[in-house]
Design a protein around this motif. Structure first.
Motif, PDB file in Angstrom:
ATOM      1  N   SER A  48      -3.252   9.348  -1.609  1.00 54.35           N
ATOM      2  CA  SER A  48      -1.636   9.127  -1.981  1.00 54.35           C
ATOM      3  C   SER A  48      -1.457   7.785  -2.231  1.00 54.35           C
ATOM      4  O   SER A  48      -0.756   6.765  -1.166  1.00 54.35           O
ATOM      5  CB  SER A  48      -1.015   9.801  -1.143  1.00 54.35           C
ATOM      6  OG  SER A  48       0.498   9.686  -1.360  1.00 54.35           O
ATOM      7  N   VAL A  49      -1.450   7.099  -3.243  1.00 50.56           N
ATOM      8  CA  VAL A  49      -1.079   5.660  -3.463  1.00 50.56           C
ATOM      9  C   VAL A  49       0.353   5.838  -4.100  1.00 50.56           C
ATOM     10  O   VAL A  49       0.571   6.417  -5.284  1.00 50.56           O
ATOM     11  CB  VAL A  49      -1.900   5.081  -4.802  1.00 50.56           C
ATOM     12  CG1 VAL A  49      -1.424   3.740  -4.937  1.00 50.56           C
ATOM     13  CG2 VAL A  49      -3.245   4.778  -4.262  1.00 50.56           C
ATOM     14  N   PRO A  50       1.293   5.706  -3.307  1.00 45.84           N
ATOM     15  CA  PRO A  50       2.706   6.078  -3.757  1.00 45.84           C
ATOM     16  C   PRO A  50       3.202   4.869  -4.889  1.00 45.84           C
ATOM     17  O   PRO A  50       2.912   3.932  -4.667  1.00 45.84           O
ATOM     18  CB  PRO A  50       3.501   5.981  -2.443  1.00 45.84           C
ATOM     19  CG  PRO A  50       2.805   4.938  -1.660  1.00 45.84           C
ATOM     20  CD  PRO A  50       1.358   4.974  -2.189  1.00 45.84           C
ATOM     21  N   ILE A  51       4.320   5.345  -5.602  1.00 44.90           N
ATOM     22  CA  ILE A  51       5.153   4.471  -6.315  1.00 44.90           C
ATOM     23  C   ILE A  51       6.510   4.443  -5.735  1.00 44.90           C
ATOM     24  O   ILE A  51       6.886   5.515  -4.652  1.00 44.90           O
ATOM     25  CB  ILE A  51       5.193   5.081  -7.756  1.00 44.90           C
ATOM     26  CG1 ILE A  51       5.683   6.505  -7.669  1.00 44.90           C
ATOM     27  CG2 ILE A  51       3.666   4.785  -8.358  1.00 44.90           C
ATOM     28  CD1 ILE A  51       5.864   6.839  -9.566  1.00 44.90           C
ATOM     29  N   SER A  52       7.331   3.743  -6.425  1.00 41.26           N
ATOM     30  CA  SER A  52       8.784   3.418  -5.666  1.00 41.26           C
ATOM     31  C   SER A  52       9.500   4.933  -5.645  1.00 41.26           C
ATOM     32  O   SER A  52       9.114   5.727  -6.489  1.00 41.26           O
ATOM     33  CB  SER A  52       9.528   2.598  -6.399  1.00 41.26           C
ATOM     34  OG  SER A  52       9.806   3.142  -7.842  1.00 41.26           O
ATOM     35  N   GLU A  53      10.272   4.934  -4.786  1.00 42.27           N
ATOM     36  CA  GLU A  53      11.138   6.194  -4.489  1.00 42.27           C
ATOM     37  C   GLU A  53      12.030   6.599  -5.938  1.00 42.27           C
ATOM     38  O   GLU A  53      12.225   7.668  -5.839  1.00 42.27           O
ATOM     39  CB  GLU A  53      12.136   6.055  -3.266  1.00 42.27           C
ATOM     40  CG  GLU A  53      11.255   5.962  -1.926  1.00 42.27           C
ATOM     41  CD  GLU A  53      10.704   7.374  -1.586  1.00 42.27           C
ATOM     42  OE1 GLU A  53       9.229   7.173  -1.114  1.00 42.27           O
ATOM     43  OE2 GLU A  53      10.969   8.148  -1.759  1.00 42.27           O
TER      44      GLU A  53
ATOM     45  N   CYS B 125      -8.720  -0.476  -8.865  1.00 42.93           N
ATOM     46  CA  CYS B 125      -8.512   0.544  -9.932  1.00 42.93           C
ATOM     47  C   CYS B 125      -7.179   1.243  -9.381  1.00 42.93           C
ATOM     48  O   CYS B 125      -6.475   1.583 -10.321  1.00 42.93           O
ATOM     49  CB  CYS B 125      -9.766   1.743  -9.752  1.00 42.93           C
ATOM     50  SG  CYS B 125     -11.245   0.824 -10.482  1.00 42.93           S
ATOM     51  N   LEU B 126      -7.157   1.623  -8.171  1.00 49.67           N
ATOM     52  CA  LEU B 126      -5.734   2.203  -7.688  1.00 49.67           C
ATOM     53  C   LEU B 126      -4.751   1.396  -7.900  1.00 49.67           C
ATOM     54  O   LEU B 126      -3.624   2.052  -8.170  1.00 49.67           O
ATOM     55  CB  LEU B 126      -6.204   2.704  -6.119  1.00 49.67           C
ATOM     56  CG  LEU B 126      -6.996   3.824  -6.038  1.00 49.67           C
ATOM     57  CD1 LEU B 126      -7.287   3.881  -4.510  1.00 49.67           C
ATOM     58  CD2 LEU B 126      -6.715   4.932  -6.484  1.00 49.67           C
ATOM     59  N   GLN B 127      -4.699   0.185  -7.561  1.00 50.52           N
ATOM     60  CA  GLN B 127      -3.699  -0.849  -7.681  1.00 50.52           C
ATOM     61  C   GLN B 127      -3.383  -0.841  -9.408  1.00 50.52           C
ATOM     62  O   GLN B 127      -1.880  -0.796  -9.522  1.00 50.52           O
ATOM     63  CB  GLN B 127      -3.926  -2.191  -7.216  1.00 50.52           C
ATOM     64  CG  GLN B 127      -3.861  -2.276  -5.780  1.00 50.52           C
ATOM     65  CD  GLN B 127      -2.807  -1.274  -5.061  1.00 50.52           C
ATOM     66  OE1 GLN B 127      -1.772  -1.862  -5.458  1.00 50.52           O
ATOM     67  NE2 GLN B 127      -2.911  -0.809  -3.986  1.00 50.52           N
ATOM     68  N   GLU B 128      -4.139  -0.913 -10.055  1.00 51.58           N
ATOM     69  CA  GLU B 128      -3.661  -0.794 -11.504  1.00 51.58           C
ATOM     70  C   GLU B 128      -3.005   0.353 -12.255  1.00 51.58           C
ATOM     71  O   GLU B 128      -2.130   0.441 -12.931  1.00 51.58           O
ATOM     72  CB  GLU B 128      -5.071  -1.287 -12.512  1.00 51.58           C
ATOM     73  CG  GLU B 128      -5.736  -2.733 -12.322  1.00 51.58           C
ATOM     74  CD  GLU B 128      -4.690  -3.595 -12.738  1.00 51.58           C
ATOM     75  OE1 GLU B 128      -3.841  -3.417 -13.486  1.00 51.58           O
ATOM     76  OE2 GLU B 128      -4.572  -4.725 -12.111  1.00 51.58           O
ATOM     77  N   LEU B 129      -3.350   1.500 -11.527  1.00 49.63           N
ATOM     78  CA  LEU B 129      -3.052   2.844 -11.740  1.00 49.63           C
ATOM     79  C   LEU B 129      -1.488   2.851 -11.326  1.00 49.63           C
ATOM     80  O   LEU B 129      -0.572   3.469 -11.779  1.00 49.63           O
ATOM     81  CB  LEU B 129      -3.892   3.947 -11.451  1.00 49.63           C
ATOM     82  CG  LEU B 129      -5.326   4.384 -11.906  1.00 49.63           C
ATOM     83  CD1 LEU B 129      -6.059   5.138 -11.269  1.00 49.63           C
ATOM     84  CD2 LEU B 129      -4.991   4.809 -13.532  1.00 49.63           C
ATOM     85  N   LYS B 130      -1.504   2.275 -10.158  1.00 47.77           N
ATOM     86  CA  LYS B 130       0.013   2.323  -9.502  1.00 47.77           C
ATOM     87  C   LYS B 130       0.979   1.638 -10.359  1.00 47.77           C
ATOM     88  O   LYS B 130       1.945   1.912 -10.614  1.00 47.77           O
ATOM     89  CB  LYS B 130      -0.195   1.764  -7.964  1.00 47.77           C
ATOM     90  CG  LYS B 130       1.198   1.439  -7.297  1.00 47.77           C
ATOM     91  CD  LYS B 130       0.836   0.689  -5.928  1.00 47.77           C
ATOM     92  CE  LYS B 130       2.403   0.650  -5.396  1.00 47.77           C
ATOM     93  NZ  LYS B 130       2.280  -0.260  -4.032  1.00 47.77           N
TER      94      LYS B 130
ATOM     95  N   GLN C  74       2.277   3.243 -13.179  1.00 45.55           N
ATOM     96  CA  GLN C  74       3.338   4.336 -12.531  1.00 45.55           C
ATOM     97  C   GLN C  74       2.525   5.679 -12.572  1.00 45.55           C
ATOM     98  O   GLN C  74       3.207   6.910 -12.571  1.00 45.55           O
ATOM     99  CB  GLN C  74       4.394   4.508 -13.684  1.00 45.55           C
ATOM    100  CG  GLN C  74       5.383   3.295 -13.894  1.00 45.55           C
ATOM    101  CD  GLN C  74       6.029   2.904 -12.454  1.00 45.55           C
ATOM    102  OE1 GLN C  74       6.889   3.563 -12.188  1.00 45.55           O
ATOM    103  NE2 GLN C  74       5.701   1.851 -11.836  1.00 45.55           N
ATOM    104  N   PHE C  75       1.293   5.734 -12.137  1.00 41.75           N
ATOM    105  CA  PHE C  75       0.533   7.004 -11.784  1.00 41.75           C
ATOM    106  C   PHE C  75       0.766   7.413 -10.342  1.00 41.75           C
ATOM    107  O   PHE C  75       0.923   6.261  -9.566  1.00 41.75           O
ATOM    108  CB  PHE C  75      -0.888   6.674 -11.961  1.00 41.75           C
ATOM    109  CG  PHE C  75      -1.369   6.766 -13.650  1.00 41.75           C
ATOM    110  CD1 PHE C  75      -1.501   5.944 -14.487  1.00 41.75           C
ATOM    111  CD2 PHE C  75      -1.545   8.062 -14.188  1.00 41.75           C
ATOM    112  CE1 PHE C  75      -1.841   6.038 -15.615  1.00 41.75           C
ATOM    113  CE2 PHE C  75      -1.835   8.220 -15.396  1.00 41.75           C
ATOM    114  CZ  PHE C  75      -2.064   7.455 -16.230  1.00 41.75           C
ATOM    115  N   ILE C  76       0.973   8.819 -10.224  1.00 42.98           N
ATOM    116  CA  ILE C  76       0.869   9.110  -8.821  1.00 42.98           C
ATOM    117  C   ILE C  76      -0.580   9.493  -8.333  1.00 42.98           C
ATOM    118  O   ILE C  76      -0.941  10.470  -9.061  1.00 42.98           O
ATOM    119  CB  ILE C  76       2.020  10.303  -8.284  1.00 42.98           C
ATOM    120  CG1 ILE C  76       3.393   9.711  -9.054  1.00 42.98           C
ATOM    121  CG2 ILE C  76       1.937  10.630  -7.165  1.00 42.98           C
ATOM    122  CD1 ILE C  76       4.371  10.852  -8.882  1.00 42.98           C
ATOM    123  N   VAL C  77      -1.215   8.913  -7.656  1.00 45.86           N
ATOM    124  CA  VAL C  77      -2.784   8.912  -7.478  1.00 45.86           C
ATOM    125  C   VAL C  77      -3.097   9.423  -6.264  1.00 45.86           C
ATOM    126  O   VAL C  77      -2.801   9.106  -5.191  1.00 45.86           O
ATOM    127  CB  VAL C  77      -3.529   7.905  -7.945  1.00 45.86           C
ATOM    128  CG1 VAL C  77      -4.979   8.001  -7.804  1.00 45.86           C
ATOM    129  CG2 VAL C  77      -3.200   7.254  -9.267  1.00 45.86           C
TER     130      VAL C  77
END
Length: 443
Positions: free
Chosen positions: A11-16, A41-46, A49-52
């Motif tokens: 769970s790489v979260p994005i803003s609420e 990779c996860l940071q770029e997806l974050k 705006q991906f929820i990964v």
């Protein structure tokens, strides 16, 4: 290279404030030994705006175990890797992943290795130094997976319709007719009358002989491909014309009518597949096009290069390849935002399309890299096209201002395979970049 000591990153979260209804959770399996690369990779997806949610496997065995226990939207693998060396290793990886879209993060500089990845079923690749392109590659992979599913559903729907019209010959939803050996209608149902745009059966039956092209059933060839035992006609597709002259694609099946061993006519069931074929053509176009610019995608580019090499080997005529790089795309994204960056890519794509002949192929390979395939064009003419593109880009007054770097090569003078041709174009492009940088420093 730092080693991975755990098998899950959750769970790489994005803003609420992100609307969760807009972004479907993305489940990724990384097959990678470097924790820092996975984290990048996860940071770029974050950022995109991906929820990964992500799992990690260190080798092919762990990958197979993970795939047996869970489903994934995308598999991201490192390349090169000791777990898959050579073509057999890549085939084993592809078989293990099966239908899940497969992307590579590669540290290889050679274009030959990239061609090898594509040939063995990788949907896309991202070079390690351009990891910011991963979200775009993921979107393309998910889009192609969706298109494949839609094509599969369309195929299932067509098979279903075939079984229905064979079982329900008298159903008014399907056009049913009896015709003589020359294809002239003797009797029809109302569904066929409507399908062909006539008001009544009488009007349709009074129409001219099929030699006028309106009711050509293909009796000269296709309908004679019947089984001598059952007298059934193999299903065929033909194009009819409605009363108003518009084309109508139909799929025909039925049986021949025989008297004393001679064919005296046919009983035919007709299904209107015009919309079906139009949809399939649209899906095929989407699968071979870049969704952002509308140009050919990198898969279509490889197909065109292969076709041109085969043509050149037959005709002994050369063709040229122009490789283009949109300078400073990252700076445009950082300063003006990604919408402006997408707009910049679209502006360059529009210029390339304007510079193309009908036989040329303009493609976006991914990120800021574009290509132009010029059949039966020598290096001098291709260089002029490259200069013209650079000039048009310079004259584009829209902000932010754009510039491009260009590499021009020809086949077979500069290379004799797809991989070496792309590599030669890449070298020519970066030679131009160095020349521009040196000129800028002097001025």
């Amino acid at each position: 290279m730092s080693s991975l000591t755990q098998s899950k990153i959750r769970s790489v979260p994005i803003s609420e404030s992100t609307d969760s209804q807009r972004f479907r959770p993305l489940h990724i399996l990384f097959i990678h030994r470097d924790a820092e690369t996975v984290e990048c990779c996860l940071q770029e997806l974050k950022k995109a705006q991906f929820i990964v949610s992500a799992d990690i496997a260190l080798n092919l065995a762990q990958c197979a175990e993970q795939l047996r226990s869970q489903s994934y939207d995308v598999v991201v693998a490192e390349y090169p890797s000791p777990s898959w060396k050579g073509s057999q290793g890549l085939q084993s990886l592809r078989q293990t992943v099966e239908e899940v879209p497969l992307l590579f993060v590669t540290t290889s500089k050679g274009k030959e290795s990239i061609a090898e990845l594509t040939a063995h079923g990788a949907f896309d690749y991202v070079e390690g130094e351009h990891i910011a392109q991963l979200p775009m590659a993921v979107r393309r992979a998910l889009n192609e997976k969706k298109l494949r599913a839609e094509l599969e559903e369309a195929g299932k729907a067509l098979l279903h319709s075939q079984s229905l019209y064979r079982a329900l010959v008298d159903n008014p939803a399907y056009g049913v007719c009896r015709c003589d050996a020359q294809g002239k209608f003797l009797n029809v149902n109302q569904a066929l009358v409507t399908m062909l745009g006539y008001a009544t059966k009488e009007e349709l039956l009074a129409a001219k002989h099929p030699s006028d092209g309106v009711f050509d059933l293909g009796t000269g060839s296709a309908l004679t491909e019947r089984s001598s035992e059952t007298m059934r006609i193999n299903p065929i597709e033909v194009e009819w014309k409605r009363k108003n002259g518009t084309p109508l694609k139909v799929k025909l099946s039925g049986r021949g009518i025989y008297e004393h061993g001679d064919c005296v006519g046919h009983e035919i069931i007709a299904v209107d597949i015009t919309e079906q074929r139009t949809l399939e053509e649209q899906l095929r176009q989407q699968a071979s096009s870049d969704s952002l610019t509308g140009l050919a995608n990198h898969r279509r580019l490889f197909e065109e290069l292969h076709a041109e090499i085969c043509r050149s080997q037959r005709t002994k005529r050369e063709f040229s390849l122009i490789l283009l790089d949109l300078d400073g795309l990252k700076k445009i994204n950082d300063r003006y935002g990604h919408l402006a960056g997408d707009r910049a890519l679209g502006r360059l794509a529009h210029i390339l399309a304007d510079c193309c002949r009908e036989v040329d192929t303009a493609a976006r390979q991914g990120g800021d890299e574009f290509s132009l395939v010029l059949p039966e064009t020598g290096i001098a003419a291709a260089t002029m096209v490259g200069h013209r593109i650079c000039g048009l880009v310079t004259k584009d007054a829209e902000e932010p201002r754009l510039s491009v770097s260009v590499g021009v090569v020809s086949y077979p003078k500069d290379a004799d395979t797809i991989g070496t041709l792309l590599h030669a174009a890449d070298k020519a492009l970066y030679a131009m970049k160095r020349k521009q940088a040196k000129a800028a420093s002097v001025s």
